[in-house]
Design a protein around this motif. Structure first.
Motif, PDB file in Angstrom:
ATOM      1  N   GLU A 116       0.814  -1.214   0.000  1.00 15.07           N
ATOM      2  CA  GLU A 116       0.000   0.000   0.000  1.00 15.07           C
ATOM      3  C   GLU A 116       0.847   1.263   0.000  1.00 15.07           C
ATOM      4  O   GLU A 116       0.597   2.191  -0.769  1.00 15.07           O
ATOM      5  CB  GLU A 116      -0.953   0.006   1.198  1.00 15.07           C
ATOM      6  CG  GLU A 116      -2.096  -0.960   1.058  1.00 15.07           C
ATOM      7  CD  GLU A 116      -3.020  -0.924   2.259  1.00 15.07           C
ATOM      8  OE1 GLU A 116      -3.115   0.126   2.924  1.00 15.07           O
ATOM      9  OE2 GLU A 116      -3.662  -1.952   2.514  1.00 15.07           O
ATOM     10  N   GLU A 117       1.847   1.317   0.867  1.00 16.87           N
ATOM     11  CA  GLU A 117       2.694   2.515   0.953  1.00 16.87           C
ATOM     12  C   GLU A 117       3.459   2.739  -0.348  1.00 16.87           C
ATOM     13  O   GLU A 117       3.540   3.854  -0.856  1.00 16.87           O
ATOM     14  CB  GLU A 117       3.680   2.390   2.118  1.00 16.87           C
ATOM     15  CG  GLU A 117       4.503   3.645   2.333  1.00 16.87           C
ATOM     16  CD  GLU A 117       5.461   3.501   3.507  1.00 16.87           C
ATOM     17  OE1 GLU A 117       6.572   4.024   3.375  1.00 16.87           O
ATOM     18  OE2 GLU A 117       5.094   2.868   4.514  1.00 16.87           O
ATOM     19  N   LEU A 118       4.003   1.657  -0.924  1.00 15.46           N
ATOM     20  CA  LEU A 118       4.724   1.774  -2.188  1.00 15.46           C
ATOM     21  C   LEU A 118       3.792   2.230  -3.312  1.00 15.46           C
ATOM     22  O   LEU A 118       4.155   3.089  -4.112  1.00 15.46           O
ATOM     23  CB  LEU A 118       5.383   0.447  -2.556  1.00 15.46           C
ATOM     24  CG  LEU A 118       6.138   0.406  -3.888  1.00 15.46           C
ATOM     25  CD1 LEU A 118       7.267   1.430  -3.898  1.00 15.46           C
ATOM     26  CD2 LEU A 118       6.672  -0.994  -4.146  1.00 15.46           C
ATOM     27  N   THR A 123       2.129   6.276  -7.208  1.00 15.50           N
ATOM     28  CA  THR A 123       1.035   7.086  -7.736  1.00 15.50           C
ATOM     29  C   THR A 123       1.373   8.573  -7.650  1.00 15.50           C
ATOM     30  O   THR A 123       1.191   9.319  -8.614  1.00 15.50           O
ATOM     31  CB  THR A 123      -0.268   6.783  -6.967  1.00 15.50           C
ATOM     32  OG1 THR A 123      -0.596   5.410  -7.161  1.00 15.50           O
ATOM     33  CG2 THR A 123      -1.416   7.649  -7.454  1.00 15.50           C
ATOM     34  N   ARG A 124       1.884   8.971  -6.502  1.00 15.71           N
ATOM     35  CA  ARG A 124       2.189  10.383  -6.271  1.00 15.71           C
ATOM     36  C   ARG A 124       3.394  10.846  -7.097  1.00 15.71           C
ATOM     37  O   ARG A 124       3.331  11.847  -7.805  1.00 15.71           O
ATOM     38  CB  ARG A 124       2.444  10.609  -4.775  1.00 15.71           C
ATOM     39  CG  ARG A 124       2.582  12.047  -4.367  1.00 15.71           C
ATOM     40  CD  ARG A 124       2.770  12.209  -2.851  1.00 15.71           C
ATOM     41  NE  ARG A 124       4.007  11.570  -2.383  1.00 15.71           N
ATOM     42  CZ  ARG A 124       4.078  10.435  -1.666  1.00 15.71           C
ATOM     43  NH1 ARG A 124       2.973   9.806  -1.330  1.00 15.71           N
ATOM     44  NH2 ARG A 124       5.234   9.939  -1.288  1.00 15.71           N
ATOM     45  N   THR A 129      -1.705   5.755 -12.214  1.00 16.80           N
ATOM     46  CA  THR A 129      -2.816   5.111 -11.532  1.00 16.80           C
ATOM     47  C   THR A 129      -2.627   3.602 -11.582  1.00 16.80           C
ATOM     48  O   THR A 129      -2.636   3.001 -12.659  1.00 16.80           O
ATOM     49  CB  THR A 129      -4.162   5.489 -12.180  1.00 16.80           C
ATOM     50  OG1 THR A 129      -4.287   6.910 -12.138  1.00 16.80           O
ATOM     51  CG2 THR A 129      -5.324   4.833 -11.463  1.00 16.80           C
ATOM     52  N   ILE A 130      -2.451   2.999 -10.424  1.00 18.55           N
ATOM     53  CA  ILE A 130      -2.257   1.547 -10.315  1.00 18.55           C
ATOM     54  C   ILE A 130      -3.619   0.886 -10.186  1.00 18.55           C
ATOM     55  O   ILE A 130      -4.438   1.298  -9.351  1.00 18.55           O
ATOM     56  CB  ILE A 130      -1.370   1.223  -9.100  1.00 18.55           C
ATOM     57  CG1 ILE A 130       0.011   1.830  -9.296  1.00 18.55           C
ATOM     58  CG2 ILE A 130      -1.291  -0.281  -8.882  1.00 18.55           C
ATOM     59  CD1 ILE A 130       0.890   1.793  -8.064  1.00 18.55           C
TER      60      ILE A 130
END
Length: 148
Positions: A116-118, A123-124, A129-130
């Protein structure tokens, strides 16, 4: 299981296909073996036990149809064989990972989203967009490690 079969039947009908008895046998084998990652040949061998008239080509065609309708998805564990899992829900919760034993081929699912963090960083930083990801760890299971 009957609700799942009904839902699959409706999904196929919406695409102008039918859930034929042969396709249903294949679907039932996949559903009954959800915890396993079966190859087309393994599915075929299990279907043959209950429906001897189903051929390997029918299994392959049905798997492709189920893939097209996002009923199942395929995974390559690096052994040259596609494996199949029920349900894909790409981008909607299909975040589980696999531990693959390099000695015996055992596959263990890790049902946590470890990335999630990765994903947020990617994305940022990359404005990307994954929709899904797949993570495989290769090593040795407890049984094989203890045999060494």
């Amino acid at each position: 299981m009957n609700k799942v079969i009904y839902d699959v039947e409706q999904k196929l009908r919406a695409g102008e296909y039918k859930l034929t008895p042969r396709r249903e046998h294949i679907l039932r084998v996949i559903l009954e073996n959800r915890e396993k990652h079966l190859s087309a040949e393994e599915i075929y061998n299990l279907v043959k036990q209950r429906a001897p008239d189903v051929g390997l080509a029918t299994v392959y065609r049905t798997l492709e149809l189920f893939l097209d309708f996002d009923i199942i998805h395929s995974i390559d564990f690096g052994d040259g064989r596609k494996r199949y899992e029920f349900g894909s829900e790409k981008g909607a919760g299909h975040h589980h990972h696999h531990l693959i034993c390099a000695r015996c081929g055992k596959i263990i699912e890790v049902n946590e989203d470890l990335l999630e963090e990765l994903e947020s960083r990617v994305t940022r930083i990359y404005d990307f967009t994954i929709t899904d990801h797949e993570l495989k760890f290769f090593g040795y299971c407890r049984d094989c490690r203890n045999k060494s």
